[in-house]
Scaffold this motif. Structure first.
Motif, PDB file in Angstrom:
ATOM      1  N   ALA A  12      -3.128   6.081  34.328  1.00  0.00           N
ATOM      2  CA  ALA A  12      -4.141   7.059  33.244  1.00  0.00           C
ATOM      3  C   ALA A  12      -3.926   6.538  31.739  1.00  0.00           C
ATOM      4  O   ALA A  12      -4.776   6.478  31.124  1.00  0.00           O
ATOM      5  N   PRO A  13      -2.605   6.311  31.368  1.00  0.00           N
ATOM      6  CA  PRO A  13      -2.589   6.000  29.884  1.00  0.00           C
ATOM      7  C   PRO A  13      -3.460   4.513  29.709  1.00  0.00           C
ATOM      8  O   PRO A  13      -3.851   4.623  28.577  1.00  0.00           O
ATOM      9  N   VAL A  14      -3.218   3.543  30.555  1.00  0.00           N
ATOM     10  CA  VAL A  14      -4.111   2.435  30.233  1.00  0.00           C
ATOM     11  C   VAL A  14      -5.495   2.586  30.242  1.00  0.00           C
ATOM     12  O   VAL A  14      -6.140   2.256  29.398  1.00  0.00           O
ATOM     13  N   GLY A  15      -6.164   3.648  31.318  1.00  0.00           N
ATOM     14  CA  GLY A  15      -7.479   3.736  31.238  1.00  0.00           C
ATOM     15  C   GLY A  15      -8.024   4.746  29.885  1.00  0.00           C
ATOM     16  O   GLY A  15      -8.884   4.288  29.418  1.00  0.00           O
ATOM     17  N   ARG A  16      -6.971   5.614  29.452  1.00  0.00           N
ATOM     18  CA  ARG A  16      -7.450   6.415  28.548  1.00  0.00           C
ATOM     19  C   ARG A  16      -7.512   5.347  27.000  1.00  0.00           C
ATOM     20  O   ARG A  16      -8.429   5.701  26.216  1.00  0.00           O
ATOM     21  N   ARG A  17      -6.535   4.719  27.067  1.00  0.00           N
ATOM     22  CA  ARG A  17      -6.322   3.546  25.844  1.00  0.00           C
ATOM     23  C   ARG A  17      -7.692   2.729  25.800  1.00  0.00           C
ATOM     24  O   ARG A  17      -7.989   2.497  24.529  1.00  0.00           O
ATOM     25  N   SER A  18      -7.932   2.269  26.879  1.00  0.00           N
ATOM     26  CA  SER A  18      -9.221   1.252  26.908  1.00  0.00           C
ATOM     27  C   SER A  18     -10.419   2.079  26.409  1.00  0.00           C
ATOM     28  O   SER A  18     -11.147   1.363  25.695  1.00  0.00           O
ATOM     29  N   VAL A  19     -10.475   3.300  27.121  1.00  0.00           N
ATOM     30  CA  VAL A  19     -11.709   3.830  26.810  1.00  0.00           C
ATOM     31  C   VAL A  19     -11.778   4.129  25.111  1.00  0.00           C
ATOM     32  O   VAL A  19     -12.752   4.180  24.523  1.00  0.00           O
ATOM     33  N   GLN A  20     -10.675   4.639  24.674  1.00  0.00           N
ATOM     34  CA  GLN A  20     -10.368   5.398  23.248  1.00  0.00           C
ATOM     35  C   GLN A  20     -10.744   4.169  22.413  1.00  0.00           C
ATOM     36  O   GLN A  20     -11.410   4.236  21.283  1.00  0.00           O
ATOM     37  N   LEU A  21     -10.103   2.976  22.739  1.00  0.00           N
ATOM     38  CA  LEU A  21     -10.335   1.796  21.721  1.00  0.00           C
ATOM     39  C   LEU A  21     -11.811   1.320  21.823  1.00  0.00           C
ATOM     40  O   LEU A  21     -12.432   1.037  20.751  1.00  0.00           O
ATOM     41  N   LEU A  22     -12.740   1.216  22.915  1.00  0.00           N
ATOM     42  CA  LEU A  22     -13.777   0.961  22.817  1.00  0.00           C
ATOM     43  C   LEU A  22     -14.855   1.815  22.081  1.00  0.00           C
ATOM     44  O   LEU A  22     -15.504   1.648  21.305  1.00  0.00           O
ATOM     45  N   VAL A  23     -14.596   3.318  22.279  1.00  0.00           N
ATOM     46  CA  VAL A  23     -15.203   4.486  21.483  1.00  0.00           C
ATOM     47  C   VAL A  23     -15.055   4.146  20.102  1.00  0.00           C
ATOM     48  O   VAL A  23     -15.914   4.240  19.123  1.00  0.00           O
ATOM     49  N   GLY A  24     -13.719   3.717  19.799  1.00  0.00           N
ATOM     50  CA  GLY A  24     -13.336   3.635  18.454  1.00  0.00           C
ATOM     51  C   GLY A  24     -14.141   2.615  17.729  1.00  0.00           C
ATOM     52  O   GLY A  24     -14.359   2.388  16.587  1.00  0.00           O
ATOM     53  N   LEU A  25     -14.243   1.540  18.543  1.00  0.00           N
ATOM     54  CA  LEU A  25     -14.869   0.283  18.003  1.00  0.00           C
ATOM     55  C   LEU A  25     -16.218   0.249  17.689  1.00  0.00           C
ATOM     56  O   LEU A  25     -17.035  -0.069  16.791  1.00  0.00           O
ATOM     57  N   VAL A  26     -16.930   1.099  18.757  1.00  0.00           N
ATOM     58  CA  VAL A  26     -18.309   1.411  18.720  1.00  0.00           C
ATOM     59  C   VAL A  26     -18.612   2.336  17.379  1.00  0.00           C
ATOM     60  O   VAL A  26     -19.565   1.861  16.751  1.00  0.00           O
ATOM     61  N   LEU A  27     -17.916   3.273  17.186  1.00  0.00           N
ATOM     62  CA  LEU A  27     -18.053   4.186  16.079  1.00  0.00           C
ATOM     63  C   LEU A  27     -17.865   3.456  14.804  1.00  0.00           C
ATOM     64  O   LEU A  27     -18.330   3.699  13.965  1.00  0.00           O
ATOM     65  N   TYR A  28     -16.789   2.606  14.876  1.00  0.00           N
ATOM     66  CA  TYR A  28     -16.439   1.780  13.460  1.00  0.00           C
ATOM     67  C   TYR A  28     -17.751   0.891  13.232  1.00  0.00           C
ATOM     68  O   TYR A  28     -17.991   1.031  11.966  1.00  0.00           O
ATOM     69  N   ALA A  29     -18.513   0.190  14.194  1.00  0.00           N
ATOM     70  CA  ALA A  29     -19.516  -0.439  13.685  1.00  0.00           C
ATOM     71  C   ALA A  29     -20.714   0.508  13.410  1.00  0.00           C
ATOM     72  O   ALA A  29     -21.576   0.080  12.460  1.00  0.00           O
ATOM     73  N   ALA A  30     -20.718   1.549  13.862  1.00  0.00           N
ATOM     74  CA  ALA A  30     -21.787   2.595  13.384  1.00  0.00           C
ATOM     75  C   ALA A  30     -21.500   3.222  11.971  1.00  0.00           C
ATOM     76  O   ALA A  30     -22.585   3.228  11.140  1.00  0.00           O
ATOM     77  N   ASN A  89     -11.834  -5.932  18.997  1.00  0.00           N
ATOM     78  CA  ASN A  89     -12.289  -5.484  17.542  1.00  0.00           C
ATOM     79  C   ASN A  89     -13.304  -6.647  17.071  1.00  0.00           C
ATOM     80  O   ASN A  89     -14.419  -6.324  16.571  1.00  0.00           O
ATOM     81  N   VAL A  90     -13.054  -7.906  17.291  1.00  0.00           N
ATOM     82  CA  VAL A  90     -13.995  -8.920  16.929  1.00  0.00           C
ATOM     83  C   VAL A  90     -15.283  -8.877  17.429  1.00  0.00           C
ATOM     84  O   VAL A  90     -16.347  -8.864  16.845  1.00  0.00           O
ATOM     85  N   LEU A  91     -15.045  -8.767  18.785  1.00  0.00           N
ATOM     86  CA  LEU A  91     -16.390  -8.954  19.697  1.00  0.00           C
ATOM     87  C   LEU A  91     -17.318  -7.812  19.590  1.00  0.00           C
ATOM     88  O   LEU A  91     -18.459  -7.674  19.317  1.00  0.00           O
ATOM     89  N   VAL A  92     -16.707  -6.308  19.776  1.00  0.00           N
ATOM     90  CA  VAL A  92     -17.330  -5.371  19.828  1.00  0.00           C
ATOM     91  C   VAL A  92     -18.159  -4.928  18.374  1.00  0.00           C
ATOM     92  O   VAL A  92     -19.273  -4.783  18.392  1.00  0.00           O
ATOM     93  N   ILE A  93     -17.493  -4.948  17.534  1.00  0.00           N
ATOM     94  CA  ILE A  93     -17.971  -4.694  16.183  1.00  0.00           C
ATOM     95  C   ILE A  93     -18.965  -5.774  15.847  1.00  0.00           C
ATOM     96  O   ILE A  93     -20.013  -5.353  15.120  1.00  0.00           O
ATOM     97  N   GLY A  94     -18.598  -6.968  15.867  1.00  0.00           N
ATOM     98  CA  GLY A  94     -19.577  -8.072  15.549  1.00  0.00           C
ATOM     99  C   GLY A  94     -20.987  -7.818  16.365  1.00  0.00           C
ATOM    100  O   GLY A  94     -21.858  -8.223  15.678  1.00  0.00           O
ATOM    101  N   VAL A  95     -20.640  -7.629  17.481  1.00  0.00           N
ATOM    102  CA  VAL A  95     -22.009  -7.715  18.323  1.00  0.00           C
ATOM    103  C   VAL A  95     -22.914  -6.456  17.650  1.00  0.00           C
ATOM    104  O   VAL A  95     -24.239  -6.334  18.031  1.00  0.00           O
ATOM    105  N   LEU A  96     -22.016  -5.173  17.730  1.00  0.00           N
ATOM    106  CA  LEU A  96     -23.026  -3.819  17.572  1.00  0.00           C
ATOM    107  C   LEU A  96     -23.376  -3.478  16.025  1.00  0.00           C
ATOM    108  O   LEU A  96     -24.539  -2.671  15.920  1.00  0.00           O
ATOM    109  N   VAL A  97     -22.908  -4.291  15.049  1.00  0.00           N
ATOM    110  CA  VAL A  97     -23.185  -3.768  13.987  1.00  0.00           C
ATOM    111  C   VAL A  97     -24.821  -4.231  13.413  1.00  0.00           C
ATOM    112  O   VAL A  97     -25.474  -3.391  13.075  1.00  0.00           O
TER     113      VAL A  97
END
Length: 219
Positions: A12-30, A89-97
């Motif tokens: 559970a902690p790993v799953g939550r951390r992964s989802v939280q990381l992804l959501v954070g990076l998507v919102l960062y690009a936004a 961080n590099v891939l998600v933000i770079g792709v979505l911005v």
């Protein structure tokens, strides 16, 4: 007898951390897109990104990735180690911005000043929330965060002057290249730290082995 596939579970902690990381990076690009589109000033590193983009013709996202890779190379002499969050961080933000910027381009042009201010304020608050999410996931710092903490670790200098020095150099170089510096740049510098302090303690995923997040002090 339960099959191996059925019995496999992501902790559970790993799953939550992964989802939280992804959501954070998507919102960062936004948040980056909101500030850039406001035209009232970018985040420090985005001033440089925009300046280089205007001179080279490459997209904002492409330059974001390129700068991130160059910053990661600077980690080598600082003996910093990237984590999965660093690569993401590099891939998600770079792709979505770029898609976020394209979507914002559909707004009326020119926007009223009140709307531009709303975009800038929303971008700053969203950026602080996004930072709390991806840093709180504790899966590795972003390239720029790691550069700062690496310099602090190697030099022994306080965090504040190291971060300020980096950002002053970056903003000056970006402004010289034509990047946008303005009200939102200053507002970001003044407000994002206190806002991250509000979000980060509430979003940090704790574990028995986890240490306090170093970037709490950095912000």
């Amino acid at each position: 007898m339960q099959s191996p596939v059925a019995s496999f579970r992501i902790p559970a902690p790993v799953g939550r951390r992964s989802v939280q990381l992804l959501v954070g990076l998507v919102l960062y690009a936004a948040s980056m897109g909101l500030l850039v589109h406001s035209g009232l000033g970018n985040m420090p590193w985005d001033v440089l990104t925009q300046g280089i983009s205007r001179h080279t013709g490459a997209s904002f996202g492409t330059i974001t990735v390129a700068i991130s890779v160059l910053v990661l190379l600077c980690w080598i002499p600082l003996r910093q180690r990237p984590g999965v969050g660093t690569v993401a961080n590099v891939l998600v933000i770079g792709v979505l911005v770029d898609p976020f910027l394209a979507a914002l381009d559909q707004l009326p042009d020119p926007l009223p000043m009140a709307a531009r201010v709303a975009l800038a304020v929303s971008g700053i608050v969203l950026n602080a929330l996004a930072t709390g999410l991806y840093v709180g996931a504790q899966l590795g710092p972003g390239p720029r965060d790691g550069l700062m903490t690496g310099l602090v670790g190697r030099t022994g200098w306080p965090v504040a002057p190291v971060r300020t020095s980096i950002e002053v150099v970056v903003v000056a170089a970006g402004w010289a290249l034509g990047g946008t510096v303005g009200f939102a740049t200053l507002a970001y510098a003044l407000l994002v730290g206190p806002l991250v302090h509000v979000f980060l303690p509430r979003l940090t995923v704790r574990s028995r082995q986890s240490e306090p997040v170093a970037l709490v002090a950095a912000t």
